[in-house]
Design a protein around this motif. Structure first.
Motif, short mmCIF file in Angstrom:
data_model
loop_
_atom_site.label_atom_id
_atom_site.label_comp_id
_atom_site.label_asym_id
_atom_site.label_seq_id
_atom_site.Cartn_x
_atom_site.Cartn_y
_atom_site.Cartn_z
N GLY A 40 -22.21 -25.98 68.93
CA GLY A 40 -21.30 -25.32 68.01
C GLY A 40 -21.87 -25.34 66.60
O GLY A 40 -22.83 -26.07 66.34
N PRO A 41 -21.27 -24.57 65.69
CA PRO A 41 -21.80 -24.49 64.33
C PRO A 41 -21.83 -25.85 63.63
O PRO A 41 -21.04 -26.74 63.96
CB PRO A 41 -20.81 -23.55 63.62
N SER A 42 -22.74 -25.96 62.68
CA SER A 42 -22.86 -27.20 61.92
C SER A 42 -21.53 -27.54 61.23
O SER A 42 -20.89 -26.65 60.64
CB SER A 42 -23.96 -27.02 60.88
N CYS A 44 -18.72 -28.40 62.63
CA CYS A 44 -17.48 -27.96 63.31
C CYS A 44 -16.69 -29.13 63.89
O CYS A 44 -15.50 -28.99 64.17
CB CYS A 44 -17.79 -26.93 64.39
N HIS A 193 -27.83 -29.15 68.67
CA HIS A 193 -27.89 -27.84 68.01
C HIS A 193 -28.81 -26.91 68.77
O HIS A 193 -28.91 -25.73 68.44
CB HIS A 193 -28.43 -28.00 66.58
N THR A 209 -15.97 -23.52 68.45
CA THR A 209 -15.89 -22.56 67.35
C THR A 209 -16.12 -23.29 66.03
O THR A 209 -16.18 -24.52 65.99
CB THR A 209 -14.48 -21.95 67.26
N LYS A 210 -16.19 -22.51 64.95
CA LYS A 210 -16.24 -23.16 63.64
C LYS A 210 -14.86 -23.77 63.35
O LYS A 210 -13.88 -23.51 64.06
CB LYS A 210 -16.69 -22.20 62.56
N GLN A 211 -14.80 -24.54 62.30
CA GLN A 211 -13.62 -25.35 61.98
C GLN A 211 -12.34 -24.53 61.78
O GLN A 211 -12.42 -23.49 61.11
CB GLN A 211 -13.94 -26.11 60.70
N ALA A 213 -12.36 -26.74 65.06
CA ALA A 213 -13.07 -26.46 66.31
C ALA A 213 -12.14 -26.49 67.51
O ALA A 213 -11.37 -27.43 67.70
CB ALA A 213 -14.17 -27.50 66.49
#
Ligand SMILES: Nc1ncnc2c1ncn2[C@@H]1O[C@H](COP(=O)(O)OP(=O)(O)OP(=O)(O)O)[C@@H](O)[C@H]1O
Length: 260
Positions: A40-42, A44, A193, A209-211, A213
């Motif tokens: 997931g995105p950094s 999150c 990652h 997902t992004k925050q 999450a």
């Protein structure tokens, strides 16, 4: 059989001037002997999720159960391996790998021998009397792997354990960790990652997902990739298809195949 069950998990951090909802409605399972990855995105909330599963951080809502028991503190059935090896510089390699046994009060002749055998398996038996500063980064991570396995945890939490290594060492470590976990039928949860690493090592991948999450999609990796070590799985004919699918999903394009 379900070994780890995370249900309806939410984590909110209350700070002086802000409130951060890091995790929302997280449901996930890890079966016995399964290798699961979380990507997931950094920022999150991947590490936060692992910390809650490890019993190091309380959830705001929801539950974590290991073998049907609710987790509310660190448990001997859980082992942790991080990006940094956190070896004690003033202790020898042998002393470092025995530390968990001593802390848990299970240091005895049998467990010591089993741990030295593990050190031998990772090719570091002859470095037992050396100190961490005398070892390379890859060697130190192999020591961290032995330290984690020494206390025989059933669930292994791996928080980006290869990300500080050079690429060649990282690929070798992936194979080593994968083999040692598979041969012992441990359950593992890897935060990474690296999409390729997740595909090459996992039975299933949860994409966050992004925050705040939540789980965007779950990818099931075909068993045929699991028959080989991660290095060979990267050359499997379906590897690139999985990579494209996950990449496009992360970029917001849903192609709808290979998921549940
Ligand atoms: N102790 C804390 N107090 C307040 N906020 C926190 C705390 N720990 C994490 N956070 C916040 O929660 C969110 C998730 O952080 P976390 O480290 O779990 O993300 P991550 O996905 O592991 O990040 P990365 O991929 O960059 O390693 C971030 O916004 C972070 O700032």
């Amino acid at each position: 059989m379900t070994f780890l069950n995370v249900s309806n998990l939410q984590k909110v951090f209350f700070q002086k001037s802000s409130v951060i909802t890091a995790l929302e409605d997280i449901d996930l399972t890890v079966n016995e002997g399964e290798f699961i990855s979380i990507i997931g995105p950094s920022g999150c909330g991947k590490s936060t999720l692992l910390s809650i599963i490890a019993g190091l951080l309380p959830p705001t809502r929801g539950t974590v159960q290991i073998n049907g028991e609710t987790v509310d503190q660190p448990s001997p059935s859980t082992g942790y391996m991080l990006q940094q090896d956190y070896l004690y510089p003033w202790l020898s390699i042998k002393e470092n790998v025995m530390i968990g046994l001593k802390t848990m009060g299970i240091y005895n002749e049998k467990n010591e021998q089993a741990t030295l055998h593990l050190l031998d398996e990772v090719g570091l038996f002859d470095r037992a009397d050396d100190y961490p500063a005398e070892l390379s980064g890859g060697m130190r991570q192999r020591v961290a792997l032995v330290r984690m396995l020494a206390t025989q945890p059933k669930l292994l939490l791996l928080d980006e354990p290869f990300s500080a290594l050079d690429y060649q060492t990282k690929l070798k470590m992936e194979d080593l960790v994968f083999e040692m976990i598979r041969s012992r039928n441990k359950s593992a949860l890897l935060v990474t990652h690296d999409i390729g690493e997740a595909i090459a090592m996992s039975d299933r991948i949860y994409l966050l997902t992004k925050q705040p999450a939540h789980i965007q999609r779950t990818f099931v990796i075909d068993r045929s990739l699991r028959e080989s070590v991660p290095f060979e799985a990267r050359q499997h004919e379906t590897f690139n298809d999985y990579f494209q699918d996950i990449w496009q999903e992360m970029e917001g394009v849903n192609h709808g195949s290979g998921s549940q």
